[in-house]
Write a protein that holds these residues in place. Structure first.
Motif, mmCIF file in Angstrom:
data_model
loop_
_atom_site.group_PDB
_atom_site.id
_atom_site.type_symbol
_atom_site.label_atom_id
_atom_site.label_comp_id
_atom_site.label_asym_id
_atom_site.label_seq_id
_atom_site.Cartn_x
_atom_site.Cartn_y
_atom_site.Cartn_z
ATOM 1 N N SER A 95 28.358 40.052 57.473
ATOM 2 C CA SER A 95 28.387 39.048 56.409
ATOM 3 C C SER A 95 27.787 37.763 56.958
ATOM 4 N N VAL A 97 26.450 33.565 55.684
ATOM 5 C CA VAL A 97 26.501 32.598 54.586
ATOM 6 C C VAL A 97 26.054 31.225 55.080
ATOM 7 N N ASN A 198 18.730 42.508 55.427
ATOM 8 C CA ASN A 198 18.758 41.206 54.761
ATOM 9 C C ASN A 198 18.716 40.151 55.858
ATOM 10 N N THR A 210 17.115 34.195 51.500
ATOM 11 C CA THR A 210 17.385 35.499 52.090
ATOM 12 C C THR A 210 16.200 36.403 51.785
ATOM 13 N N CYS A 226 23.463 33.759 50.949
ATOM 14 C CA CYS A 226 24.493 34.593 51.557
ATOM 15 C C CYS A 226 24.083 36.051 51.390
ATOM 16 N N ALA A 227 24.562 36.897 52.297
ATOM 17 C CA ALA A 227 24.174 38.306 52.253
ATOM 18 C C ALA A 227 25.211 39.157 52.952
ATOM 19 N N THR A 228 25.338 40.387 52.457
ATOM 20 C CA THR A 228 26.149 41.394 53.150
ATOM 21 C C THR A 228 25.260 42.604 53.391
ATOM 22 N N THR A 233 22.078 42.530 43.976
ATOM 23 C CA THR A 233 23.351 42.827 43.301
ATOM 24 C C THR A 233 23.597 44.306 43.077
ATOM 25 N N SER A 246 30.827 46.088 50.653
ATOM 26 C CA SER A 246 29.713 45.135 50.698
ATOM 27 C C SER A 246 29.683 44.233 49.469
ATOM 28 N N LEU A 250 30.276 40.135 49.404
ATOM 29 C CA LEU A 250 29.247 39.225 48.887
ATOM 30 C C LEU A 250 29.806 38.370 47.755
#
Length: 437
Positions: A95, A97, A198, A210, A226-228, A233, A246, A250
């Motif tokens: 994760s 951010v 990512n 990102t 931010c990314a997971t 989506t 995930s 997020l």
């Protein structure tokens, strides 16, 4: 509970030299097994790998030559160090951010199998000062340069694997050659990358994006901070996203950003479930939390009870860490300050939590040795009982002792000096300061 102890090494070496060679000597047998796991014929030749590096990342070629010389001109090492067409990596679930208050910052959790972590924090000056978490001997999992550009990677949720570079060297290249997000985005868009990731970027102005990158596809770059572990989506692999939560992670990060959480609040969230995880046995445990503050030039690693700061000019140092498995987070004591609003149905709760007892009146007059003996006797009694409650409480106490050590060290340093702390702990002044300041 299974524990995973390790020592993380902070290495500061401007150009490749004795420190890097020691790292190579210690890790090359394991990296070599990975490199040749599919047979030597599956890997490119040295000439092919060098040509790929010269074509796509020529600015790194001179440093690559210096590294290869330190390996004794080993052909397998020479190919591996280009990171061209490596075997597929086991995907990590992470994760990351960005926060802009009070100043631009990027924080991330690296969730992976501890045994596959290189355990290095590298400060170098190959083309410019770069500081970050090492991987594959000179690549980076995350990092920052002296211009204030910060980059961090997570697995992108698609197991596709094709021709291209390993992402750790790509992150190194961005930091060696770029100064801001716009420039780094252009570079990412032209580089062939072997797996899907990512990559979140932040620069000193607060600009952030990102990039979703991978083999045989154009880079997708969006103003997302931010990314997971899935693409935007909609997960390409819903089963993988569900296994590693995930989408939930997020959504939590995005919600914190919408609420205006500052950098410290973001870091605090990363150190709590569900963002902080302990499923190390299945490769989904938080190995470290990294906190980048480019305006301050700091990279701070965090674990419950441990804070370890690195700067571009930090001396060589180490920090000892013990990670621990748990079936579920809710069975583990909260190692940070207790959350009085926590319930068993929400993160931060622990069934083993107990009110903090008042210090018995007669203890105030006891010597330090007597107090230590009483505490030790209580700990021994909890261990002898062999109960789940006692075990959970002991786990919480271990974290509390780590926090108490830091407080005690700082009080001694305030009243005396860090040299005194070092003498009492049997370490160097620099190591004592790095661990407890």
């Amino acid at each position: 509970m299974t524990t995973y102890p390790f020592t993380m090494f902070g290495i500061t070496e401007a150009r490749p030299g004795a420190r890097w060679q020691a790292l190579f000597d210690a890790t090359w047998p394991a990296y070599r097994r990975f490199h040749l796991s599919e047979g030597r014929d599956a890997r490119p030749t040295r000439a092919e790998a060098e040509a790929a590096l010269q074509t796509h990342m020529p600015e790194l070629h001179e440093t690559w030559e210096q590294l290869v010389a330190l390996t004794g001109d080993d052909d397998d090492a020479a190919v591996f160090l280009t990171q061209w067409n490596l075997p597929a990596f086991a995907p990590a679930a992470c994760s990351q951010v960005v926060a802009l208050d009070p100043a631009p910052a990027l924080a991330r959790n690296y969730d992976y199998a501890p045994g596959l972590f290189e355990q290095t924090s590298l400060s170098t000056d190959y083309r410019r000062p770069v500081l970050g978490t090492g991987d594959c001997l000179w690549g980076l999992l995350d990092g920052m340069n002296d211009a204030g550009l910060v980059v961090s990677l997570t697995f992108g949720g698609d197991r596709a694997h094709g021709e291209g570079f390993g992402i750790p060297l790509v992150l190194r290249y961005l930091l060696e050659t770029c100064t801001d997000v716009e420039e780094a985005g252009r570079v990412l868009a032209r580089l062939p990358i072997a797996m899907t990731y990512n990559v979140t970027l932040l620069d000193a102005t607060g600009a952030s994006v990102t990039a979703h990158v991978g083999p045989d596809r154009p880079a997708e770059i969006r103003p997302v901070s931010c990314a997971t572990n899935h693409r935007w989506t909609e997960p390409v692999d819903p089963a993988h996203a569900a296994r590693y939560r995930s989408v939930e992670r997020l959504d939590l990060l995005g919600g914190l950003q919408e609420e205006g959480a500052d950098a410290d609040a973001m870091v605090a969230a990363l150190l709590e479930a569900p963002l902080y995880t302990r499923d190390y046995a299945h490769g989904f445990g938080t190995v470290f939390t990294a906190d980048y503050r480019p305006a301050e030039g700091t990279l701070t690693y965090r674990w419950p009870g441990i804070v370890w700061e690195r700067r571009f000019d930090s001396p060589d140092a180490t920090v000892d860490v013990i990670l621990g498995d748990a079936d579920t987070w809710s069975t583990m004591p909260n190692l940070d300050a207790p959350d009085p609003a926590a319930t068993p149905d929400r993160p931060g709760a622990t069934a083993a939590a107990e009110p903090v007892a008042e210090l018995p009146a007669d203890w105030a007059d006891r010597s330090s040795a007597d107090l230590a003996a009483l505490v030790r006797a209580g700990i021994d009694e909890l261990a002898r009982r062999g109960s789940g409650e006692g075990f959970a409480l002991l786990t919480g106490l271990s974290g509390h002792v780590g926090l108490a050590l830091g407080e005690s060290a700082r009080r001694i340093a305030e009243q005396g000096s860090w040299a005194q702390v070092a003498a009492l702990s049997g370490t160097t002044k620099q190591a004592a300061w790095a661990r407890w300041h």
